[in-house]
Motif scaffolding. Structure first.
Motif, PDB file in Angstrom:
ATOM      1  N   ALA A 107      65.726  20.323 -12.071  1.00 32.38           N
ATOM      2  CA  ALA A 107      65.901  20.571 -13.506  1.00 32.38           C
ATOM      3  C   ALA A 107      65.228  21.871 -13.921  1.00 32.38           C
ATOM      4  CB  ALA A 107      65.352  19.399 -14.315  1.00 32.38           C
ATOM      5  N   ASP A 108      64.086  22.191 -13.331  1.00 36.22           N
ATOM      6  CA  ASP A 108      63.395  23.450 -13.640  1.00 36.22           C
ATOM      7  C   ASP A 108      64.206  24.659 -13.185  1.00 36.22           C
ATOM      8  OD1 ASP A 108      61.251  22.120 -14.754  1.00 36.22           O
ATOM      9  OD2 ASP A 108      59.931  22.392 -13.019  1.00 36.22           O
ATOM     10  N   ARG A 109      64.847  24.564 -12.043  1.00 38.15           N
ATOM     11  CA  ARG A 109      65.581  25.724 -11.522  1.00 38.15           C
ATOM     12  C   ARG A 109      67.017  25.801 -12.045  1.00 38.15           C
ATOM     13  NH1 ARG A 109      67.074  27.944  -5.429  1.00 38.15           N
ATOM     14  NH2 ARG A 109      67.552  30.017  -6.220  1.00 38.15           N
ATOM     15  N   TYR A 110      67.669  24.663 -12.184  1.00 35.54           N
ATOM     16  CA  TYR A 110      69.097  24.637 -12.525  1.00 35.54           C
ATOM     17  C   TYR A 110      69.343  24.014 -13.893  1.00 35.54           C
ATOM     18  CZ  TYR A 110      69.678  25.784  -7.578  1.00 35.54           C
ATOM     19  OH  TYR A 110      69.609  26.390  -6.357  1.00 35.54           O
ATOM     20  N   ARG A 111      69.414  22.714 -13.947  1.00 34.99           N
ATOM     21  CA  ARG A 111      69.650  21.970 -15.180  1.00 34.99           C
ATOM     22  C   ARG A 111      69.259  20.519 -14.904  1.00 34.99           C
ATOM     23  NH1 ARG A 111      73.693  18.742 -13.932  1.00 34.99           N
ATOM     24  NH2 ARG A 111      75.309  19.437 -12.524  1.00 34.99           N
ATOM     25  N   THR A 112      69.102  19.737 -15.945  1.00 33.83           N
ATOM     26  CA  THR A 112      68.783  18.321 -15.752  1.00 33.83           C
ATOM     27  C   THR A 112      70.023  17.603 -15.240  1.00 33.83           C
ATOM     28  OG1 THR A 112      67.159  18.401 -17.519  1.00 33.83           O
ATOM     29  CG2 THR A 112      67.971  16.218 -16.868  1.00 33.83           C
ATOM     30  N   PRO A 113      69.932  16.986 -14.068  1.00 37.39           N
ATOM     31  CA  PRO A 113      71.112  16.298 -13.532  1.00 37.39           C
ATOM     32  C   PRO A 113      71.354  14.971 -14.241  1.00 37.39           C
ATOM     33  CG  PRO A 113      69.274  16.004 -12.045  1.00 37.39           C
ATOM     34  CD  PRO A 113      68.796  16.920 -13.144  1.00 37.39           C
ATOM     35  N   LYS A 114      72.603  14.541 -14.213  1.00 40.11           N
ATOM     36  CA  LYS A 114      72.945  13.233 -14.763  1.00 40.11           C
ATOM     37  C   LYS A 114      72.293  12.144 -13.921  1.00 40.11           C
ATOM     38  CE  LYS A 114      77.436  14.820 -16.357  1.00 40.11           C
ATOM     39  NZ  LYS A 114      78.881  14.767 -16.151  1.00 40.11           N
ATOM     40  N   PRO A 115      71.962  11.009 -14.532  1.00 36.82           N
ATOM     41  CA  PRO A 115      71.402   9.905 -13.740  1.00 36.82           C
ATOM     42  C   PRO A 115      72.373   9.486 -12.632  1.00 36.82           C
ATOM     43  CG  PRO A 115      71.153   9.476 -16.089  1.00 36.82           C
ATOM     44  CD  PRO A 115      72.036  10.684 -15.957  1.00 36.82           C
ATOM     45  N   ASN A 116      71.825   9.122 -11.503  1.00 39.58           N
ATOM     46  CA  ASN A 116      72.639   8.708 -10.362  1.00 39.58           C
ATOM     47  C   ASN A 116      71.842   7.704  -9.538  1.00 39.58           C
ATOM     48  OD1 ASN A 116      74.053   8.368  -7.999  1.00 39.58           O
ATOM     49  ND2 ASN A 116      74.295  10.534  -7.569  1.00 39.58           N
ATOM     50  N   PRO A 117      72.180   6.425  -9.612  1.00 38.94           N
ATOM     51  CA  PRO A 117      71.429   5.421  -8.850  1.00 38.94           C
ATOM     52  C   PRO A 117      71.587   5.560  -7.337  1.00 38.94           C
ATOM     53  CG  PRO A 117      73.350   4.434  -9.885  1.00 38.94           C
ATOM     54  CD  PRO A 117      73.262   5.848 -10.396  1.00 38.94           C
ATOM     55  N   GLU A 118      72.559   6.347  -6.898  1.00 39.05           N
ATOM     56  CA  GLU A 118      72.784   6.564  -5.461  1.00 39.05           C
ATOM     57  C   GLU A 118      72.146   7.872  -4.973  1.00 39.05           C
ATOM     58  OE1 GLU A 118      74.249   4.279  -3.407  1.00 39.05           O
ATOM     59  OE2 GLU A 118      74.051   3.062  -5.200  1.00 39.05           O
ATOM     60  N   ARG A 119      71.282   8.461  -5.804  1.00 37.66           N
ATOM     61  CA  ARG A 119      70.667   9.746  -5.457  1.00 37.66           C
ATOM     62  C   ARG A 119      69.583   9.563  -4.396  1.00 37.66           C
ATOM     63  NH1 ARG A 119      69.636  12.128 -10.410  1.00 37.66           N
ATOM     64  NH2 ARG A 119      71.591  13.237 -10.137  1.00 37.66           N
ATOM     65  N   VAL A 120      69.558  10.511  -3.473  1.00 38.83           N
ATOM     66  CA  VAL A 120      68.493  10.625  -2.477  1.00 38.83           C
ATOM     67  C   VAL A 120      68.061  12.087  -2.467  1.00 38.83           C
ATOM     68  CG1 VAL A 120      69.299   8.698  -1.041  1.00 38.83           C
ATOM     69  CG2 VAL A 120      70.141  11.030  -0.591  1.00 38.83           C
ATOM     70  N   VAL A 121      66.997  12.363  -1.730  1.00 32.59           N
ATOM     71  CA  VAL A 121      66.554  13.742  -1.589  1.00 32.59           C
ATOM     72  C   VAL A 121      66.520  14.099  -0.104  1.00 32.59           C
ATOM     73  CG1 VAL A 121      64.101  13.088  -1.675  1.00 32.59           C
ATOM     74  CG2 VAL A 121      64.759  15.448  -2.114  1.00 32.59           C
ATOM     75  N   ILE A 122      67.074  15.259   0.186  1.00 29.77           N
ATOM     76  CA  ILE A 122      66.922  15.846   1.509  1.00 29.77           C
ATOM     77  C   ILE A 122      65.675  16.715   1.425  1.00 29.77           C
ATOM     78  CG2 ILE A 122      67.874  17.461   3.203  1.00 29.77           C
ATOM     79  CD1 ILE A 122      70.688  16.580   2.184  1.00 29.77           C
ATOM     80  N   GLU A 123      64.704  16.406   2.272  1.00 28.52           N
ATOM     81  CA  GLU A 123      63.477  17.191   2.322  1.00 28.52           C
ATOM     82  C   GLU A 123      63.467  17.970   3.634  1.00 28.52           C
ATOM     83  OE1 GLU A 123      60.282  14.710  -0.270  1.00 28.52           O
ATOM     84  OE2 GLU A 123      60.565  14.036   1.798  1.00 28.52           O
ATOM     85  N   ILE A 124      63.299  19.266   3.526  1.00 26.15           N
ATOM     86  CA  ILE A 124      63.280  20.135   4.696  1.00 26.15           C
ATOM     87  C   ILE A 124      61.844  20.593   4.899  1.00 26.15           C
ATOM     88  CG2 ILE A 124      64.208  22.206   5.796  1.00 26.15           C
ATOM     89  CD1 ILE A 124      66.541  22.002   3.685  1.00 26.15           C
ATOM     90  N   ALA A 125      61.242  20.142   6.007  1.00 27.86           N
ATOM     91  CA  ALA A 125      59.883  20.575   6.374  1.00 27.86           C
ATOM     92  C   ALA A 125      60.012  21.976   6.968  1.00 27.86           C
ATOM     93  CB  ALA A 125      59.275  19.594   7.377  1.00 27.86           C
ATOM     94  N   LEU A 126      59.604  22.951   6.207  1.00 31.50           N
ATOM     95  CA  LEU A 126      59.871  24.354   6.541  1.00 31.50           C
ATOM     96  C   LEU A 126      58.936  24.889   7.627  1.00 31.50           C
ATOM     97  CD1 LEU A 126      60.321  25.616   2.886  1.00 31.50           C
ATOM     98  CD2 LEU A 126      62.127  25.044   4.534  1.00 31.50           C
ATOM     99  N   ASP A 127      59.545  25.638   8.552  1.00 33.53           N
ATOM    100  CA  ASP A 127      58.737  26.303   9.567  1.00 33.53           C
ATOM    101  C   ASP A 127      59.147  27.772   9.751  1.00 33.53           C
ATOM    102  OD1 ASP A 127      61.087  26.228  11.100  1.00 33.53           O
ATOM    103  OD2 ASP A 127      60.425  24.506  12.258  1.00 33.53           O
ATOM    104  N   ARG A 128      60.151  28.218   9.005  1.00 37.17           N
ATOM    105  CA  ARG A 128      60.589  29.603   9.134  1.00 37.17           C
ATOM    106  C   ARG A 128      61.242  30.045   7.831  1.00 37.17           C
ATOM    107  NH1 ARG A 128      62.621  32.730  13.974  1.00 37.17           N
ATOM    108  NH2 ARG A 128      63.853  34.405  13.086  1.00 37.17           N
ATOM    109  N   ALA A 129      60.983  31.283   7.459  1.00 31.17           N
ATOM    110  CA  ALA A 129      61.616  31.902   6.297  1.00 31.17           C
ATOM    111  C   ALA A 129      62.032  33.311   6.700  1.00 31.17           C
ATOM    112  CB  ALA A 129      60.665  31.929   5.104  1.00 31.17           C
ATOM    113  N   MET A 130      63.160  33.726   6.152  1.00 28.44           N
ATOM    114  CA  MET A 130      63.658  35.079   6.414  1.00 28.44           C
ATOM    115  C   MET A 130      64.261  35.607   5.126  1.00 28.44           C
ATOM    116  SD  MET A 130      65.622  34.523  10.028  1.00 28.44           S
ATOM    117  CE  MET A 130      66.654  33.218   9.366  1.00 28.44           C
ATOM    118  N   GLY A 131      64.359  36.896   5.037  1.00 28.23           N
ATOM    119  CA  GLY A 131      65.009  37.452   3.869  1.00 28.23           C
ATOM    120  C   GLY A 131      64.988  38.961   3.858  1.00 28.23           C
ATOM    121  N   HIS A 132      65.706  39.472   2.863  1.00 23.38           N
ATOM    122  CA  HIS A 132      65.782  40.916   2.675  1.00 23.38           C
ATOM    123  C   HIS A 132      66.051  41.194   1.206  1.00 23.38           C
ATOM    124  CE1 HIS A 132      66.533  45.122   3.317  1.00 23.38           C
ATOM    125  NE2 HIS A 132      67.683  45.021   2.678  1.00 23.38           N
ATOM    126  N   GLY A 133      65.372  42.159   0.696  1.00 22.38           N
ATOM    127  CA  GLY A 133      65.658  42.603  -0.642  1.00 22.38           C
ATOM    128  C   GLY A 133      64.614  42.255  -1.611  1.00 22.38           C
TER     129      GLY A 133
END
Length: 133
Positions: free
Chosen positions: A107-133
């Motif tokens: 909600a902070d980054r995008y918008r408040t999502p509609k309620p969803n009783p079937e919602r889950v969260v994918i959590e990615i335990a980060l070990d690498r970051a890359m980027g440019h710019g």
């Protein structure tokens, strides 16, 4: 350029605070890549990226099929010449507190999502970051 995802520079972190859709790459049971658009939040303090989604989605099924250790995945966002990728082991959680935290961050980054009783969260335990710019 690769670096520790728990220590991003301010510009990299600011890019992850902007409104950008991302792509998530998982692996199907036959080994082929499955790439889908998602909303991602980045929490360097916890070394996590989070994605809220429906528990029956293909991405959740792909990650769950990898077993309790999780599946190696990547999320990426692009804006012209700027790009950022986060990598790590993804797991799926239906823990109400974990889902609520993911929804709050979404909600902070995008918008408040509609309620969803079937919602889950994918959590990615980060070990690498890359980027440019």
């Amino acid at each position: 350029m690769a670096f520790d995802p728990t220590q991003p520079d301010p510009a990299y972190l600011a890019f992850w605070d902007e409104y950008h859709l991302c792509s998530l790459t998982t692996q199907r049971p036959d080994g082929t890549p499955h790439v889908v658009p998602v909303g991602v939040t980045y929490d360097p303090g916890a070394a996590l990226a989070r994605i809220i989604t429906h528990r029956a989605s293909r991405k959740v099924r792909n990650i769950s099929a990898a077993g309790p250790r999780g599946m190696r995945v990547a999320v990426c966002q692009v804006d012209r010449a700027r790009w950022a990728t986060l990598e790590g082991l993804a797991t799926v959680s239906d823990d109400p507190e974990a889902v609520a935290e993911a929804v709050r961050r979404y909600a902070d980054r995008y918008r408040t999502p509609k309620p969803n009783p079937e919602r889950v969260v994918i959590e990615i335990a980060l070990d690498r970051a890359m980027g440019h710019g």
